[in-house]
Write a protein that holds these residues in place. Structure first.
Motif, PDB file in Angstrom:
ATOM      1  N   GLU A 254     -28.603  62.269 -41.294  1.00 13.03           N
ATOM      2  CA  GLU A 254     -28.201  63.419 -42.098  1.00 13.03           C
ATOM      3  C   GLU A 254     -26.837  63.173 -42.746  1.00 13.03           C
ATOM      4  O   GLU A 254     -26.613  63.536 -43.912  1.00 13.03           O
ATOM      5  N   ILE A 255     -25.910  62.555 -42.000  1.00 13.56           N
ATOM      6  CA  ILE A 255     -24.594  62.248 -42.562  1.00 13.56           C
ATOM      7  C   ILE A 255     -24.716  61.242 -43.700  1.00 13.56           C
ATOM      8  O   ILE A 255     -24.108  61.393 -44.766  1.00 13.56           O
ATOM      9  N   VAL A 256     -25.527  60.193 -43.481  1.00 13.41           N
ATOM     10  CA  VAL A 256     -25.716  59.174 -44.527  1.00 13.41           C
ATOM     11  C   VAL A 256     -26.363  59.784 -45.760  1.00 13.41           C
ATOM     12  O   VAL A 256     -25.942  59.513 -46.896  1.00 13.41           O
ATOM     13  N   LEU A 257     -27.387  60.625 -45.564  1.00 16.53           N
ATOM     14  CA  LEU A 257     -28.047  61.273 -46.696  1.00 16.53           C
ATOM     15  C   LEU A 257     -27.078  62.179 -47.446  1.00 16.53           C
ATOM     16  O   LEU A 257     -27.033  62.168 -48.689  1.00 16.53           O
ATOM     17  N   SER A 258     -26.287  62.932 -46.719  1.00 16.77           N
ATOM     18  CA  SER A 258     -25.322  63.831 -47.345  1.00 16.77           C
ATOM     19  C   SER A 258     -24.283  63.048 -48.137  1.00 16.77           C
ATOM     20  O   SER A 258     -23.942  63.423 -49.268  1.00 16.77           O
ATOM     21  N   MET A 259     -23.776  61.966 -47.557  1.00 19.15           N
ATOM     22  CA  MET A 259     -22.773  61.151 -48.254  1.00 19.15           C
ATOM     23  C   MET A 259     -23.356  60.504 -49.502  1.00 19.15           C
ATOM     24  O   MET A 259     -22.704  60.450 -50.556  1.00 19.15           O
ATOM     25  N   THR A 260     -24.589  60.013 -49.387  1.00 19.87           N
ATOM     26  CA  THR A 260     -25.227  59.375 -50.550  1.00 19.87           C
ATOM     27  C   THR A 260     -25.412  60.369 -51.689  1.00 19.87           C
ATOM     28  O   THR A 260     -25.100  60.058 -52.856  1.00 19.87           O
ATOM     29  N   LEU A 261     -25.902  61.546 -51.367  1.00 22.69           N
ATOM     30  CA  LEU A 261     -26.094  62.566 -52.407  1.00 22.69           C
ATOM     31  C   LEU A 261     -24.775  63.036 -52.987  1.00 22.69           C
ATOM     32  O   LEU A 261     -24.692  63.356 -54.181  1.00 22.69           O
ATOM     33  N   LEU A 262     -23.721  63.057 -52.164  1.00 20.44           N
ATOM     34  CA  LEU A 262     -22.404  63.452 -52.682  1.00 20.44           C
ATOM     35  C   LEU A 262     -21.880  62.415 -53.661  1.00 20.44           C
ATOM     36  O   LEU A 262     -21.298  62.763 -54.700  1.00 20.44           O
ATOM     37  N   ILE A 263     -22.085  61.135 -53.350  1.00 24.87           N
ATOM     38  CA  ILE A 263     -21.667  60.071 -54.283  1.00 24.87           C
ATOM     39  C   ILE A 263     -22.450  60.183 -55.583  1.00 24.87           C
ATOM     40  O   ILE A 263     -21.885  60.085 -56.682  1.00 24.87           O
ATOM     41  N   LEU A 264     -23.763  60.395 -55.483  1.00 19.99           N
ATOM     42  CA  LEU A 264     -24.583  60.564 -56.687  1.00 19.99           C
ATOM     43  C   LEU A 264     -24.162  61.818 -57.455  1.00 19.99           C
ATOM     44  O   LEU A 264     -24.136  61.824 -58.692  1.00 19.99           O
ATOM     45  N   GLY A 265     -23.826  62.869 -56.726  1.00 18.95           N
ATOM     46  CA  GLY A 265     -23.362  64.092 -57.380  1.00 18.95           C
ATOM     47  C   GLY A 265     -22.064  63.879 -58.125  1.00 18.95           C
ATOM     48  O   GLY A 265     -21.888  64.383 -59.243  1.00 18.95           O
ATOM     49  N   PHE A 266     -21.145  63.128 -57.511  1.00 20.66           N
ATOM     50  CA  PHE A 266     -19.887  62.814 -58.197  1.00 20.66           C
ATOM     51  C   PHE A 266     -20.140  61.997 -59.455  1.00 20.66           C
ATOM     52  O   PHE A 266     -19.535  62.243 -60.507  1.00 20.66           O
ATOM     53  N   MET A 267     -21.043  61.017 -59.352  1.00 20.82           N
ATOM     54  CA  MET A 267     -21.352  60.210 -60.535  1.00 20.82           C
ATOM     55  C   MET A 267     -21.967  61.073 -61.632  1.00 20.82           C
ATOM     56  O   MET A 267     -21.657  60.904 -62.823  1.00 20.82           O
ATOM     57  N   GLY A 268     -22.821  62.026 -61.240  1.00 20.67           N
ATOM     58  CA  GLY A 268     -23.436  62.907 -62.229  1.00 20.67           C
ATOM     59  C   GLY A 268     -22.431  63.836 -62.888  1.00 20.67           C
ATOM     60  O   GLY A 268     -22.434  64.000 -64.121  1.00 20.67           O
ATOM     61  N   THR A 269     -21.552  64.464 -62.094  1.00 24.89           N
ATOM     62  CA  THR A 269     -20.551  65.361 -62.688  1.00 24.89           C
ATOM     63  C   THR A 269     -19.542  64.580 -63.526  1.00 24.89           C
ATOM     64  O   THR A 269     -19.043  65.095 -64.534  1.00 24.89           O
ATOM     65  N   THR A 270     -19.235  63.356 -63.112  1.00 23.56           N
ATOM     66  CA  THR A 270     -18.313  62.536 -63.902  1.00 23.56           C
ATOM     67  C   THR A 270     -18.924  62.191 -65.249  1.00 23.56           C
ATOM     68  O   THR A 270     -18.254  62.239 -66.290  1.00 23.56           O
TER      69      THR A 270
END
Length: 441
Positions: free
Chosen positions: A395-411
């Protein structure tokens, strides 16, 4: 990359060298430690002893009121009229009148004072009277006080986690406190430093300085440099706050301990016993009723390296995700007053995260906790609430991965808006206009 590093260096040094940054960095730990030191100081040294006269017509409460550092009791053997007439000249703070029919009429107690008495004094008097009336009624019913005390049992359970590594002591109280503090720090940092990015871009845009900068730096490089530069400023301030607060707390604790040893040796001796965990103090079988030991044990039961590592990641991830959007707003408007119409959609997920955190603390493994800790817009706050309770690694790995993808998307989204809006002046921007900017080629 070189241009981004130059922008990062400029944003970092400009903010760190500001007088306001230095003042707040030094002032915040001083205020924090000073506040708690003053509370302890007041609690130790500013207790005024109150004198209370007791007129007991029932004869049941003779020597039942125990003297403390805050209250001294004296007993009268006169009529109530005489006691009231002598009260003003006697210098006492309160006069307690207990009538003969106190058993049948417990609400007939009267407390006389020149001014209103404090809640502590009133509560202490009522507690003694209630206990004595209870004892009398128990004796009349044939029940001794010892039987009643033996029937009262305090249950204090220990929580133990069953993991692949074996049994491990855990503390739900410590997990709640640590998770709440981490979530609050991320919540505040996203607002404070994300707003700094937005205002910095707006100021450069309105002063037309950005037109000169854009001639040598690409808009995306400028935006990323600002975001990372402000993030480093925030981390620097947090590290300095932690270091200074720890040093000041240690010094203050030593000073308070010395003062306590001078003014209240008995209390200081008890504190030393609790800290050392002396055997045979307070519990049968040599076990120690040690609050300080319990707190330290609760902290040690948590996976502190994991919590610190995840806090650093989610602090940076949450800040980067939201600061990109804040930066896009700063580039789209011409003044701070125009930012309000675009702030609501960005701030709502942050606010909802903080509200949801209250429910997640009650059920850290529930459906709401899981999904809000996975969604990038809420995961920085919610996941930090859950981690002290124990979260599966996947769950931590999935959350971190989606957060990185989310940052890339908002950027990416912010960069599309930034490249157009940074040189746009004198035009009221709408949401429809922003959507057009995203798809401009």
């Amino acid at each position: 990359m070189r241009n981004i590093l130059l922008v990062i260096r400029r944003e970092y040094l400009v903010r760190v060298k500001k007088r306001s940054f230095l003042i707040m960095t030094l002032l915040a730990p001083l205020l924090f430690v000073g506040f708690y030191a003053s509370v302890i100081w007041v609690a130790i040294g500013s207790v005024d002893t109150k004198t209370v006269q007791v007129l007991d017509e029932s004869g049941l409460f003779n020597q039942k009121f125990r003297d403390t550092e805050a209250m001294r009791f004296t007993y009268l053997h006169s009529s109530i009229d005489s006691a009231k007439s002598d009260f003003k000249s006697g210098g006492a703070n309160a006069l307690v009148y207990i009538p003969k029919n106190i058993i049948d009429s417990p609400k007939s107690v009267r407390i006389y004072a020149a001014k209103n008495v404090s809640m502590d004094l009133k509560s202490e008097i009522e507690k003694v009277i209630e206990k004595q009336i209870e004892d009398v009624k128990l004796r009349e019913a044939g029940i001794t006080v010892k039987v009643l005390e033996d029937a009262r049992v305090n249950v204090d359970s220990s929580t133990i986690s069953l993991s692949d590594e074996g049994e491990k002591t855990s503390s739900s109280g410590a997990a709640t406190v640590i998770g709440g503090i981490c979530a609050f720090l991320i919540y505040m940092s996203v607002f404070i430093y994300g707003t700094q990015v937005m205002r910095g871009i707006t100021e450069e845009k309105t002063s037309r300085v950005v037109e000169v900068i854009i001639s040598s730096v690409k808009p995306f490089q400028l935006m990323m440099g600002k975001i990372i530069g402000v993030a480093l400023v925030g981390l620097t301030q947090f590290l300095l706050w932690i270091t200074l607060t720890t040093a000041l707390s240690s010094a203050t604790s030593a000073i308070v301990s010395q003062q306590m040893a001078k003014e209240s040796p008995e209390l200081a001796q008890e504190m030393k016993k609790m800290q050392k965990g002396m055997p045979g103090q307070g519990m049968p079988g040599g076990e120690v009723d040690n609050p300080i030991g319990e707190v330290m044990g609760a902290i040690e039961s948590l996976n502190i390296p994991l919590i610190l590592g995840c806090f650093l990641f989610y602090y940076l991830g949450g800040y980067l995700l939201y600061s990109a959007l804040f930066g896009a707003i700063g580039a789209a408007v011409d003044s701070d007053s125009d930012t309000q119409q675009f702030m609501l959609p960005i701030t709502l997920p942050i606010i909802f995260s903080f509200v949801f955190a209250q429910f997640v603390l009650r059920d850290p493994d529930g459906t709401l906790a899981f999904w809000t800790s996975i969604i990038p817009f809420t995961s920085p706050i919610i996941m930090m609430v859950r981690i002290p309770f124990g979260v599966p690694a996947w769950e931590i790995v999935l959350s971190m991965t989606l957060l990185i993808l989310g940052f890339m998307g908002t950027t990416w989204l912010a960069a599309r808006i930034y490249r157009v809006g940074i040189l746009m002046y004198g035009k009221k921007v709408t949401y429809r206009e922003l959507i057009k900017w995203v798809f401009y080629k």
